[in-house]
Design a protein around this motif. Sequence first.
Motif, PDB file in Angstrom:
ATOM      1  N   PHE A  71      13.239  44.280 -34.899  1.00 13.73           N
ATOM      2  CA  PHE A  71      12.815  43.813 -33.586  1.00 13.73           C
ATOM      3  C   PHE A  71      12.395  45.026 -32.769  1.00 13.73           C
ATOM      4  O   PHE A  71      13.141  45.995 -32.678  1.00 13.73           O
ATOM      5  CB  PHE A  71      13.943  43.079 -32.860  1.00 13.73           C
ATOM      6  N   TYR A  73      11.063  46.361 -28.996  1.00 16.60           N
ATOM      7  CA  TYR A  73      10.958  46.056 -27.577  1.00 16.60           C
ATOM      8  C   TYR A  73      10.076  47.109 -26.922  1.00 16.60           C
ATOM      9  O   TYR A  73      10.292  48.301 -27.117  1.00 16.60           O
ATOM     10  CB  TYR A  73      12.348  46.032 -26.928  1.00 16.60           C
ATOM     11  N   THR A  74       9.087  46.654 -26.157  1.00  9.47           N
ATOM     12  CA  THR A  74       8.138  47.572 -25.534  1.00  9.47           C
ATOM     13  C   THR A  74       8.039  47.306 -24.038  1.00  9.47           C
ATOM     14  O   THR A  74       8.442  46.250 -23.557  1.00  9.47           O
ATOM     15  CB  THR A  74       6.731  47.411 -26.141  1.00  9.47           C
ATOM     16  N   ASN A  76       5.234  47.376 -20.580  1.00  9.70           N
ATOM     17  CA  ASN A  76       3.892  46.798 -20.393  1.00  9.70           C
ATOM     18  C   ASN A  76       2.756  47.735 -20.790  1.00  9.70           C
ATOM     19  O   ASN A  76       1.642  47.303 -20.979  1.00  9.70           O
ATOM     20  CB  ASN A  76       3.699  46.295 -18.959  1.00  9.70           C
ATOM     21  N   SER A  79       2.471  46.660 -24.658  1.00  5.78           N
ATOM     22  CA  SER A  79       2.386  45.227 -24.992  1.00  5.78           C
ATOM     23  C   SER A  79       0.965  44.709 -24.881  1.00  5.78           C
ATOM     24  O   SER A  79       0.320  44.840 -23.841  1.00  5.78           O
ATOM     25  CB  SER A  79       3.284  44.413 -24.056  1.00  5.78           C
ATOM     26  N   PHE A  84       0.887  42.661 -30.891  1.00  5.17           N
ATOM     27  CA  PHE A  84       1.869  41.681 -31.336  1.00  5.17           C
ATOM     28  C   PHE A  84       1.401  40.956 -32.591  1.00  5.17           C
ATOM     29  O   PHE A  84       2.193  40.693 -33.496  1.00  5.17           O
ATOM     30  CB  PHE A  84       2.185  40.693 -30.218  1.00  5.17           C
ATOM     31  N   TRP A  88       3.352  41.128 -36.145  1.00  2.00           N
ATOM     32  CA  TRP A  88       3.772  39.873 -36.767  1.00  2.00           C
ATOM     33  C   TRP A  88       3.356  39.860 -38.238  1.00  2.00           C
ATOM     34  O   TRP A  88       4.118  39.445 -39.108  1.00  2.00           O
ATOM     35  CB  TRP A  88       3.161  38.688 -36.022  1.00  2.00           C
ATOM     36  N   TYR A  93       9.135  41.875 -35.455  1.00  2.00           N
ATOM     37  CA  TYR A  93       9.117  40.990 -34.297  1.00  2.00           C
ATOM     38  C   TYR A  93       9.084  41.839 -33.036  1.00  2.00           C
ATOM     39  O   TYR A  93       9.736  42.874 -32.962  1.00  2.00           O
ATOM     40  CB  TYR A  93      10.339  40.078 -34.330  1.00  2.00           C
ATOM     41  N   CYS A  94       8.307  41.405 -32.059  1.00  2.00           N
ATOM     42  CA  CYS A  94       8.082  42.230 -30.883  1.00  2.00           C
ATOM     43  C   CYS A  94       8.290  41.427 -29.603  1.00  2.00           C
ATOM     44  O   CYS A  94       7.942  40.248 -29.528  1.00  2.00           O
ATOM     45  CB  CYS A  94       6.667  42.796 -30.934  1.00  2.00           C
ATOM     46  N   CYS A  95       8.846  42.080 -28.607  1.00  2.00           N
ATOM     47  CA  CYS A  95       9.074  41.471 -27.305  1.00  2.00           C
ATOM     48  C   CYS A  95       8.798  42.549 -26.260  1.00  2.00           C
ATOM     49  O   CYS A  95       9.153  43.708 -26.449  1.00  2.00           O
ATOM     50  CB  CYS A  95      10.521  41.003 -27.214  1.00  2.00           C
ATOM     51  N   GLY A  96       8.143  42.157 -25.167  1.00  2.00           N
ATOM     52  CA  GLY A  96       7.885  43.151 -24.137  1.00  2.00           C
ATOM     53  C   GLY A  96       7.293  42.539 -22.892  1.00  2.00           C
ATOM     54  O   GLY A  96       6.786  41.425 -22.915  1.00  2.00           O
ATOM     55  N   THR A  97       7.377  43.274 -21.808  1.00  2.00           N
ATOM     56  CA  THR A  97       6.732  42.861 -20.573  1.00  2.00           C
ATOM     57  C   THR A  97       5.224  43.011 -20.749  1.00  2.00           C
ATOM     58  O   THR A  97       4.778  43.799 -21.580  1.00  2.00           O
ATOM     59  CB  THR A  97       7.213  43.712 -19.388  1.00  2.00           C
TER      60      THR A  97
END
Length: 108
Positions: A71, A73-74, A76, A79, A84, A88, A93-97
């Motif tokens: 995972f 996390y980034t 903004n 992102s 992304f 994928w 897996y990626c999550c970020g503002t």
Amino acid sequence: MIPYKRRIGYKKIRKATKWGIKVFILAESSTEYIYKFEIYTGKKTVTDGEHGLSTQIVLDLIEGLEGKGHFLYTDNYYSSPTLFDLLWGKTIYCCGTVRPHRKDFPKV
């Protein structure tokens, strides 16, 4: 940014930290262990890949972690829908503002 005021060819000047060396770091979130880092040395970094600087930096840093289900996390700056999608496809897996006005971002 690593604060630094002496002579160096690739020193970056920014508002938040006026003088310094820009370093991109991939670190583990709970232990803060640095897995990889890259020092920004100018235009060479930007033109090496087919993507923009922010996407290319992330792809360079995650090299070797593909297919392991990590995972990421980034913030903004990094992102983007393009990043992304690429992650994928590499089973990361990626999550970020996000910045909603960024290129290729879906209109709301």
